[in-house]
Every structure is written in structure tokens, then in C-alpha cells.
Design an enzyme around this catalytic site. Structure first.
Site, PDB file in Angstrom:
ATOM      1  N   ILE A 111      -0.553  -1.714   7.795  1.00 47.53           N
ATOM      2  CA  ILE A 111      -1.512  -1.447   8.876  1.00 47.53           C
ATOM      3  C   ILE A 111      -2.862  -1.159   8.222  1.00 47.53           C
ATOM      4  CG2 ILE A 111      -2.140   0.016  10.838  1.00 47.53           C
ATOM      5  CD1 ILE A 111       0.828   0.629  11.264  1.00 47.53           C
TER       6      ILE A 111
ATOM      7  N   GLU B 241       0.819  -1.216   0.000  1.00 49.80           N
ATOM      8  CA  GLU B 241       0.000   0.000   0.000  1.00 49.80           C
ATOM      9  C   GLU B 241       0.846   1.256   0.000  1.00 49.80           C
ATOM     10  OE1 GLU B 241      -2.776   0.473   3.266  1.00 49.80           O
ATOM     11  OE2 GLU B 241      -3.755   2.138   2.219  1.00 49.80           O
TER      12      GLU B 241
ATOM     13  N   ASP C 256      -0.673  -4.981   3.156  1.00 49.61           N
ATOM     14  CA  ASP C 256      -1.156  -3.760   3.807  1.00 49.61           C
ATOM     15  C   ASP C 256      -0.514  -3.753   5.181  1.00 49.61           C
ATOM     16  OD1 ASP C 256      -4.413  -2.092   4.134  1.00 49.61           O
ATOM     17  OD2 ASP C 256      -2.430  -1.606   4.959  1.00 49.61           O
TER      18      ASP C 256
ATOM     19  N   ASP D 184      -6.101  -4.581   0.791  1.00 49.21           N
ATOM     20  CA  ASP D 184      -7.079  -4.631   1.877  1.00 49.21           C
ATOM     21  C   ASP D 184      -7.679  -6.027   2.039  1.00 49.21           C
ATOM     22  OD1 ASP D 184      -8.236  -1.398   0.806  1.00 49.21           O
ATOM     23  OD2 ASP D 184      -7.041  -1.824   2.603  1.00 49.21           O
TER      24      ASP D 184
HETATM   25  C1  LIP Z   1      -9.329   0.969   4.992  1.00 49.10           C
HETATM   26  C2  LIP Z   1     -10.203  -0.261   4.925  1.00 49.10           C
HETATM   27  C3  LIP Z   1     -11.635   0.091   5.337  1.00 49.10           C
HETATM   28  C4  LIP Z   1     -12.177   1.107   4.391  1.00 49.10           C
HETATM   29  C5  LIP Z   1     -11.323   2.343   4.420  1.00 49.10           C
HETATM   30  C6  LIP Z   1      -9.856   2.029   4.084  1.00 49.10           C
HETATM   31  P1  LIP Z   1      -6.735   1.435   5.198  1.00 49.10           P
HETATM   32  O1  LIP Z   1      -8.022   0.614   4.616  1.00 49.10           O
HETATM   33  O2  LIP Z   1      -9.662  -1.265   5.747  1.00 49.10           O
HETATM   34  O3  LIP Z   1     -12.473  -1.048   5.339  1.00 49.10           O
HETATM   35  O4  LIP Z   1     -13.510   1.412   4.713  1.00 49.10           O
HETATM   36  O5  LIP Z   1     -11.848   3.278   3.502  1.00 49.10           O
HETATM   37  O6  LIP Z   1      -9.785   1.579   2.748  1.00 49.10           O
HETATM   38  O7  LIP Z   1      -6.753   2.756   4.484  1.00 49.10           O
HETATM   39  O8  LIP Z   1      -6.913   1.597   6.661  1.00 49.10           O
HETATM   40  O9  LIP Z   1      -5.531   0.589   4.813  1.00 49.10           O
END
Ligand code: LIP
Length: 264
Positions: A88, A70, A86, A219
Site C-alpha cells: 500500500i 516494504e 509496496d 515506491d
Molecule cells: C510514501 C511515498 C510518498 C512519500 C512518503 C512515503 P509509503 O510511501 O509514496 O511519496 O512522500 O514519504 O515514502 O510510506 O506510503 O509507502
């Protein structure tokens, strides 16, 4: 041992080290490093440090593999195995001190595109919650030592569903309209804020189903395998694969009900 279980063993070892770093940095205080696609789309110094640790470990252990992260992008195109990371997931939760965040590491074969890749191994590690979701292709899904297996039965009260909303305020009207379409089949909605945990919770039976528009490959790459290895279905609408347009993760019958509600 198989390639898939070997890859999973490595992913688990790295995810545990990365998770401990993330948890330690959180306890020391979080610095926002930048915003990305929108003001609400933040990246912390810890995101960058954790991804650098993961990338360094993978490069040392499997130098010929590809990488898609990411925060630091992609490398090693054409490799047989690509790591989709990813560092975190649930970054906003992490920044606010909400423990629902996870290190997500997946190994896929083929081009690292959800429409064509084959997921081989995946780990979703929530260090603040002390939980580790794992899956290797053909070897099942687990939460710690516990094997996960989905049932396809939803109670009369309706399904407990989770979803998320994009960082871009311009997408919120569409997300809310979609939620209104789905509510008739739901007993309630959860918005946990970390897709990798939402999807893993479907495999663990903590949620009946999940859908979201706008996710990136990192994600869902690991958690999607946890769901399919637990007997669930992960995909898009109308037979399409997962994309930023839509992801649905649920047992087969509920998947179809969510798909009908969204498409209706
Ligand atoms: C997040 C996702 C979450 C989504 C956010 C964002 P990040 O990822 O885990 O479900 O609603 O918009 O995409 O940005 O925390 O890696």
C-alpha cells in the site's frame, strides 16, 4: 507472449486481488500496527496482510523468484527475477481515508538495486480510484486499455510538478529549500502522498514532472517503468541513477530543467 508480458499478466492479476483486499480492509476500518523510521512513518495491519497475500501468490506461481517488500524485507537473493513490492503506497493517505493509495508490484532482473536492475514489468493499481497503470519492457505503458505517450512540451505558464516530504521532521528544511529552488520553473506544485501515483501521473500527462528525495525502491520500481515506457526519463542528479538521494521523473527537456533547478 514474452517473459515481460507474462510477468505483467501475473502482476496485474495479483495486484487486482491485493487491491480489493486493501479496499475492503479500509472500509472495515484501519488499525495502525506500528511506526517505523519516524512517528509519522506508520504501517497498518492491512499493509502487512496485503503484502503477505502478494508474497504468497508470487511464491506459488513463481517459486524460484526473489522478493523485496516494504514490510517483510527480502528473500531469494541471486534469483533471475525479483519482485519489488509496496503493498500500500500512500499509507498515510490510506490511514486517513484519502483514496490516493496504490498497490505497486514490479518484476526486475538482476540485483534489486535501482542503480543496476532492469525493470521488466510493473503495475500500479489504485483500487479506490479504479485505475490500473501497467508497463512491460519494450511493450509500452498503459492506463487501463489506453496507451500512454509523453510529449516534451511544457506550457508558457510553467510545469505542474509534484513532490513529497520525508517522514523525518529533520529533513523538512532541506526539502523546503529544494522546493524554493524548483518553484521558478513551476506553475504549481502538487503533493499527492503516494509516489507510485505521482510517477504514474507523469506518464499519463496529469503531471508534467515529479521529483522527491528519500524514496525507497518499492515506491518507484513499477511506476518508473510506466514513465520510461511512455517515453519519459527517470533518474537522479548529474547522470546518477535513482536512489534515496533523488528521483526525477519527467519528459527529457523538463527533466534537465528540474535537475538544473535542484542542483543550482
Ligand atoms: C510514501 C511515498 C510518498 C512519500 C512518503 C512515503 P509509503 O510511501 O509514496 O511519496 O512522500 O514519504 O515514502 O510510506 O506510503 O509507502
Amino acid at each position: 507472449m514474452s517473459l515481460e508480458t507474462d510477468l505483467l499478466d501475473l502482476a496485474v492479476d495479483i495486484a487486482c486481488e491485493a487491491g480489493e483486499l486493501a479496499r475492503r480492509r479500509r472500509s472495515e476500518g484501519v488499525a495502525i500496527a506500528a511506526t517505523k523510521s519516524a512517528l509519522a512513518d506508520i504501517v497498518t495491519e492491512a499493509d502487512r496482510e496485503v503484502e503477505a497475500l502478494i508474497r504468497s501468490r508470487l511464491s506459488a506461481e513463481r517459486p524460484g523468484d526473489g522478493f523485496l517488500g516494504e514490510e517483510s524485507g527480502s528473500a531469494g537473493e541471486g534469483a533471475d527475477v525479483t519482485w519489488v513490492v509496496d503493498p500500500i503506497d500512500g499509507t498515510v493517505n490510506y490511514a486517513y481515508g484519502i483514496p490516493a493509495y496504490a498497490v505497486s508490484i514490479a518484476a526486475v532482473s538482476g540485483v534489486p538495486d535501482p542503480s543496476t536492475w532492469t525493470a521488466l514489468a510493473g503495475v500500479v493499481h489504485a483500487p479506490a480510484l479504479g485505475e490500473l497503470f501497467t508497463a512491460a519492457r519494450g511493450d509500452g505503458a498503459r492506463l487501463g486499455p489506453q496507451t500512454l505517450r509523453l510529449t516534451d512540451e511544457i506550457g508558457a505558464a510553467g510545469a505542474l510538478l509534484a513532490t513529497g516530504f520525508g517522514y523525518d521532521p529533520a529533513t523538512h528544511a532541506g526539502d523546503l529549500a529544494r522546493l524554493a529552488k524548483v518553484m521558478p520553473i513551476a506553475r504549481d506544485i502538487r503533493r499527492i502522498g503516494a509516489a507510485s501515483l505521482d510517477i504514474s501521473y507523469v506518464a499519463a500527462g496529469r503531471l508534467d514532472g515529479y521529483y522527491e528525495r528519500g524514496l525507497n525502491p518499492w515506491d518507484h520500481a513499477a511506476a518508473g517503468l510506466v514513465v520510461t515506457e511512455a517515453g519519459g526519463r527517470v533518474g537522479g542528479i548529474g547522470g546518477r541513477s535513482v536512489s534515496r538521494d533523488m528521483i526525477i521523473a519527467a519528459p527529457p527537456s523538463l527533466y534537465a530543467a528540474i535537475e538544473r533547478a535542484i542542483a543550482g
